[in-house]
Design a protein around this motif. Structure first.
Motif, PDB file in Angstrom:
ATOM      1  N   VAL A  47      25.505  51.691   9.016  1.00  0.00           N
ATOM      2  CA  VAL A  47      26.524  50.640   9.054  1.00  0.00           C
ATOM      3  C   VAL A  47      27.621  50.916   8.030  1.00  0.00           C
ATOM      4  O   VAL A  47      28.816  50.787   8.338  1.00  0.00           O
ATOM      5  CB  VAL A  47      25.871  49.252   8.820  1.00  0.00           C
ATOM      6  CG1 VAL A  47      26.929  48.181   8.600  1.00  0.00           C
ATOM      7  CG2 VAL A  47      24.973  48.899   9.981  1.00  0.00           C
ATOM      8  N   VAL A  48      27.260  51.329   6.828  1.00  0.00           N
ATOM      9  CA  VAL A  48      28.259  51.627   5.796  1.00  0.00           C
ATOM     10  C   VAL A  48      29.129  52.801   6.231  1.00  0.00           C
ATOM     11  O   VAL A  48      30.366  52.760   6.074  1.00  0.00           O
ATOM     12  CB  VAL A  48      27.573  51.901   4.439  1.00  0.00           C
ATOM     13  CG1 VAL A  48      28.539  52.516   3.446  1.00  0.00           C
ATOM     14  CG2 VAL A  48      26.967  50.624   3.888  1.00  0.00           C
ATOM     15  N   PHE A  50      29.796  53.683   9.286  1.00  0.00           N
ATOM     16  CA  PHE A  50      30.639  53.196  10.377  1.00  0.00           C
ATOM     17  C   PHE A  50      31.829  52.413   9.827  1.00  0.00           C
ATOM     18  O   PHE A  50      32.966  52.596  10.263  1.00  0.00           O
ATOM     19  CB  PHE A  50      29.805  52.329  11.325  1.00  0.00           C
ATOM     20  CG  PHE A  50      30.598  51.744  12.440  1.00  0.00           C
ATOM     21  CD1 PHE A  50      31.005  52.523  13.499  1.00  0.00           C
ATOM     22  CD2 PHE A  50      30.960  50.402  12.429  1.00  0.00           C
ATOM     23  CE1 PHE A  50      31.754  51.972  14.538  1.00  0.00           C
ATOM     24  CE2 PHE A  50      31.701  49.855  13.437  1.00  0.00           C
ATOM     25  CZ  PHE A  50      32.092  50.639  14.511  1.00  0.00           C
ATOM     26  N   VAL A  51      31.576  51.548   8.865  1.00  0.00           N
ATOM     27  CA  VAL A  51      32.655  50.762   8.262  1.00  0.00           C
ATOM     28  C   VAL A  51      33.645  51.670   7.547  1.00  0.00           C
ATOM     29  O   VAL A  51      34.869  51.492   7.667  1.00  0.00           O
ATOM     30  CB  VAL A  51      32.079  49.684   7.308  1.00  0.00           C
ATOM     31  CG1 VAL A  51      33.185  49.041   6.482  1.00  0.00           C
ATOM     32  CG2 VAL A  51      31.299  48.644   8.089  1.00  0.00           C
ATOM     33  N   ILE A  52      33.171  52.670   6.838  1.00  0.00           N
ATOM     34  CA  ILE A  52      34.063  53.590   6.122  1.00  0.00           C
ATOM     35  C   ILE A  52      34.931  54.358   7.117  1.00  0.00           C
ATOM     36  O   ILE A  52      36.145  54.515   6.927  1.00  0.00           O
ATOM     37  CB  ILE A  52      33.253  54.547   5.219  1.00  0.00           C
ATOM     38  CG1 ILE A  52      32.668  53.776   4.041  1.00  0.00           C
ATOM     39  CG2 ILE A  52      34.113  55.707   4.745  1.00  0.00           C
ATOM     40  CD1 ILE A  52      31.738  54.584   3.173  1.00  0.00           C
ATOM     41  N   VAL A  54      35.772  53.460  10.189  1.00  0.00           N
ATOM     42  CA  VAL A  54      36.710  52.522  10.821  1.00  0.00           C
ATOM     43  C   VAL A  54      37.860  52.213   9.864  1.00  0.00           C
ATOM     44  O   VAL A  54      39.037  52.148  10.279  1.00  0.00           O
ATOM     45  CB  VAL A  54      35.979  51.234  11.270  1.00  0.00           C
ATOM     46  CG1 VAL A  54      36.976  50.141  11.629  1.00  0.00           C
ATOM     47  CG2 VAL A  54      35.074  51.531  12.436  1.00  0.00           C
ATOM     48  N   VAL A  55      37.576  52.008   8.577  1.00  0.00           N
ATOM     49  CA  VAL A  55      38.627  51.685   7.615  1.00  0.00           C
ATOM     50  C   VAL A  55      39.552  52.890   7.411  1.00  0.00           C
ATOM     51  O   VAL A  55      40.775  52.737   7.338  1.00  0.00           O
ATOM     52  CB  VAL A  55      37.998  51.209   6.274  1.00  0.00           C
ATOM     53  CG1 VAL A  55      39.053  51.170   5.163  1.00  0.00           C
ATOM     54  CG2 VAL A  55      37.352  49.867   6.442  1.00  0.00           C
ATOM     55  N   GLY A  58      41.259  53.605  10.954  1.00  0.00           N
ATOM     56  CA  GLY A  58      41.832  52.457  11.657  1.00  0.00           C
ATOM     57  C   GLY A  58      43.178  52.054  11.284  1.00  0.00           C
ATOM     58  O   GLY A  58      44.078  52.456  10.747  1.00  0.00           O
TER      59      GLY A  58
END
Length: 58
Positions: A47-48, A50-52, A54-55, A58
């Motif tokens: 999850v971390v 994936f968030v990194i 995306v940020v 993105g």
């Protein structure tokens, strides 16, 4: 001459029920498990990441 019943019972011990050398059914000691924290750690890392991604993208 002895009958069939005497032939088989002559050499048997008085106590015919033997205890098991390796009892089945688990026993008092349960195998040690690591628990679920390694699974949660891997999920958290995914999850971390994936968030990194995306940020950053993105």
């Amino acid at each position: 001459m002895a009958g069939d019943g005497d032939f088989y019972t002559r050499d048997r011990p008085d106590q015919t029920d033997l205890t098991e050398d390796r009892p089945r059914g688990g026993g008092p000691e349960e195998p040690h498990s690591r628990g679920t924290w390694p699974v949660w750690l891997i999920v958290l890392m995914v999850v971390v990441l994936f968030v990194i991604v995306v940020v950053l993208l993105g």
